[in-house]
Design a protein around this motif. Sequence first.
Motif, PDB file in Angstrom:
ATOM      1  N   ARG A   8       0.840  -1.196   0.000  1.00 50.90           N
ATOM      2  CA  ARG A   8       0.000   0.000   0.000  1.00 50.90           C
ATOM      3  C   ARG A   8       0.876   1.248   0.000  1.00 50.90           C
ATOM      4  O   ARG A   8       1.838   1.340   0.756  1.00 50.90           O
ATOM      5  CB  ARG A   8      -0.896  -0.007   1.234  1.00 50.90           C
ATOM      6  CG  ARG A   8      -1.848   1.172   1.257  1.00 50.90           C
ATOM      7  CD  ARG A   8      -3.044   0.939   2.113  1.00 50.90           C
ATOM      8  NE  ARG A   8      -3.930  -0.120   1.695  1.00 50.90           N
ATOM      9  CZ  ARG A   8      -4.754  -0.064   0.643  1.00 50.90           C
ATOM     10  NH1 ARG A   8      -4.781   0.979  -0.118  1.00 50.90           N
ATOM     11  NH2 ARG A   8      -5.553  -1.071   0.384  1.00 50.90           N
ATOM     12  N   VAL A  73      -0.936 -11.915   4.737  1.00 51.31           N
ATOM     13  CA  VAL A  73       0.085 -11.867   5.780  1.00 51.31           C
ATOM     14  C   VAL A  73       1.342 -11.222   5.223  1.00 51.31           C
ATOM     15  O   VAL A  73       1.854 -11.642   4.178  1.00 51.31           O
ATOM     16  CB  VAL A  73       0.417 -13.296   6.291  1.00 51.31           C
ATOM     17  CG1 VAL A  73       1.530 -13.250   7.326  1.00 51.31           C
ATOM     18  CG2 VAL A  73      -0.820 -13.972   6.858  1.00 51.31           C
ATOM     19  N   ASN A  74       1.832 -10.195   5.910  1.00 51.55           N
ATOM     20  CA  ASN A  74       3.077  -9.519   5.530  1.00 51.55           C
ATOM     21  C   ASN A  74       3.112  -9.114   4.060  1.00 51.55           C
ATOM     22  O   ASN A  74       4.119  -9.284   3.382  1.00 51.55           O
ATOM     23  CB  ASN A  74       4.292 -10.394   5.859  1.00 51.55           C
ATOM     24  CG  ASN A  74       4.460 -10.608   7.338  1.00 51.55           C
ATOM     25  OD1 ASN A  74       4.133  -9.732   8.144  1.00 51.55           O
ATOM     26  ND2 ASN A  74       4.947 -11.760   7.718  1.00 51.55           N
ATOM     27  N   GLY A  75       1.982  -8.603   3.559  1.00 55.41           N
ATOM     28  CA  GLY A  75       1.938  -8.113   2.191  1.00 55.41           C
ATOM     29  C   GLY A  75       1.794  -9.183   1.130  1.00 55.41           C
ATOM     30  O   GLY A  75       1.898  -8.882  -0.057  1.00 55.41           O
ATOM     31  N   SER A  77      -0.882 -11.994  -0.303  1.00 56.59           N
ATOM     32  CA  SER A  77      -2.257 -12.463  -0.264  1.00 56.59           C
ATOM     33  C   SER A  77      -2.363 -13.806  -0.973  1.00 56.59           C
ATOM     34  O   SER A  77      -1.833 -13.986  -2.071  1.00 56.59           O
ATOM     35  CB  SER A  77      -3.163 -11.441  -0.974  1.00 56.59           C
ATOM     36  OG  SER A  77      -4.443 -11.984  -1.204  1.00 56.59           O
ATOM     37  N   SER A 176       3.669   0.388   2.802  1.00 55.17           N
ATOM     38  CA  SER A 176       3.434  -0.523   3.923  1.00 55.17           C
ATOM     39  C   SER A 176       2.790  -1.772   3.345  1.00 55.17           C
ATOM     40  O   SER A 176       2.337  -1.783   2.207  1.00 55.17           O
ATOM     41  CB  SER A 176       2.516   0.117   4.972  1.00 55.17           C
ATOM     42  OG  SER A 176       1.249   0.402   4.406  1.00 55.17           O
ATOM     43  N   TYR A 177       2.753  -2.829   4.138  1.00 53.25           N
ATOM     44  CA  TYR A 177       2.083  -4.045   3.699  1.00 53.25           C
ATOM     45  C   TYR A 177       0.579  -3.818   3.782  1.00 53.25           C
ATOM     46  O   TYR A 177       0.087  -3.276   4.773  1.00 53.25           O
ATOM     47  CB  TYR A 177       2.450  -5.236   4.577  1.00 53.25           C
ATOM     48  CG  TYR A 177       3.901  -5.631   4.544  1.00 53.25           C
ATOM     49  CD1 TYR A 177       4.689  -5.440   3.410  1.00 53.25           C
ATOM     50  CD2 TYR A 177       4.502  -6.216   5.643  1.00 53.25           C
ATOM     51  CE1 TYR A 177       6.014  -5.805   3.375  1.00 53.25           C
ATOM     52  CE2 TYR A 177       5.829  -6.593   5.624  1.00 53.25           C
ATOM     53  CZ  TYR A 177       6.578  -6.387   4.489  1.00 53.25           C
ATOM     54  OH  TYR A 177       7.894  -6.765   4.457  1.00 53.25           O
ATOM     55  N   SER A 178      -0.126  -4.227   2.761  1.00 53.00           N
ATOM     56  CA  SER A 178      -1.582  -4.178   2.831  1.00 53.00           C
ATOM     57  C   SER A 178      -2.042  -5.141   3.907  1.00 53.00           C
ATOM     58  O   SER A 178      -1.523  -6.252   4.031  1.00 53.00           O
ATOM     59  CB  SER A 178      -2.191  -4.559   1.478  1.00 53.00           C
ATOM     60  OG  SER A 178      -1.857  -3.594   0.513  1.00 53.00           O
ATOM     61  N   GLU A 179      -2.999  -4.694   4.697  1.00 50.55           N
ATOM     62  CA  GLU A 179      -3.516  -5.529   5.775  1.00 50.55           C
ATOM     63  C   GLU A 179      -4.922  -6.025   5.498  1.00 50.55           C
ATOM     64  O   GLU A 179      -5.387  -6.975   6.118  1.00 50.55           O
ATOM     65  CB  GLU A 179      -3.492  -4.750   7.092  1.00 50.55           C
ATOM     66  CG  GLU A 179      -2.077  -4.405   7.524  1.00 50.55           C
ATOM     67  CD  GLU A 179      -2.030  -3.538   8.763  1.00 50.55           C
ATOM     68  OE1 GLU A 179      -3.096  -3.239   9.357  1.00 50.55           O
ATOM     69  OE2 GLU A 179      -0.915  -3.147   9.152  1.00 50.55           O
ATOM     70  N   LEU A 180      -5.601  -5.352   4.558  1.00 47.84           N
ATOM     71  CA  LEU A 180      -6.972  -5.711   4.205  1.00 47.84           C
ATOM     72  C   LEU A 180      -7.123  -5.741   2.689  1.00 47.84           C
ATOM     73  O   LEU A 180      -6.438  -5.000   1.985  1.00 47.84           O
ATOM     74  CB  LEU A 180      -7.965  -4.681   4.764  1.00 47.84           C
ATOM     75  CG  LEU A 180      -8.030  -4.520   6.278  1.00 47.84           C
ATOM     76  CD1 LEU A 180      -8.871  -3.305   6.638  1.00 47.84           C
ATOM     77  CD2 LEU A 180      -8.607  -5.774   6.918  1.00 47.84           C
TER      78      LEU A 180
END
Length: 192
Positions: A8, A73-75, A77, A176-180
Amino acid sequence: MEVEVKLRLPNALAHRQLTTLLAPFHLKTHRQENLFFDGAAEQLSSRRAVLRLRFYDDDARCVVSLKAKAVLVNGVSRVEEDEEDVDPKIGRDCVAEPGRLGSVVESRVLKRVKEEFGVVDEKGYVGLGGFGNVRSVYDWKGLKLTLYEIECESDEPERAKEALEEFLKENGIEYSYSELSKFAIFRSGKLP
């Protein structure tokens, strides 16, 4: 199983910096409209599944997708995905009247929704809304990147993520890593 690296970008500045760097690798840009559906009794969402109709470039193409059991998890999917093209007119008719999804007999994906999730009759589907976006596609170092957030489908996600992170860091681009998923962000009301 679809496996994607999802990073992201925090703001418009980071997006502009990245698109400038990737400009020589640009392949195409799509205007997309994403519309989501569930069973009236939440048969899909209660089992972590999403049914989507995606229209490309003013109804030039329509794709019905069923995604299930997503793990991010950690970017990276991982999601079970089944998709196929449907006639854009049929897709638009289903948007206008979600119950029509149950009568699209030529769709393998919608047949799965009926058989596996029990969404059966005309009153069985509800529209959840959706969003539009512009998605640019790039071919960078043998990786096909799409930008809304940075997405890269890969059989080697850790290697692809490492290469992307190195590129972003070298060029001072925040991420940042996407979380959603975009669907989860849409449902939360926090789409940018």
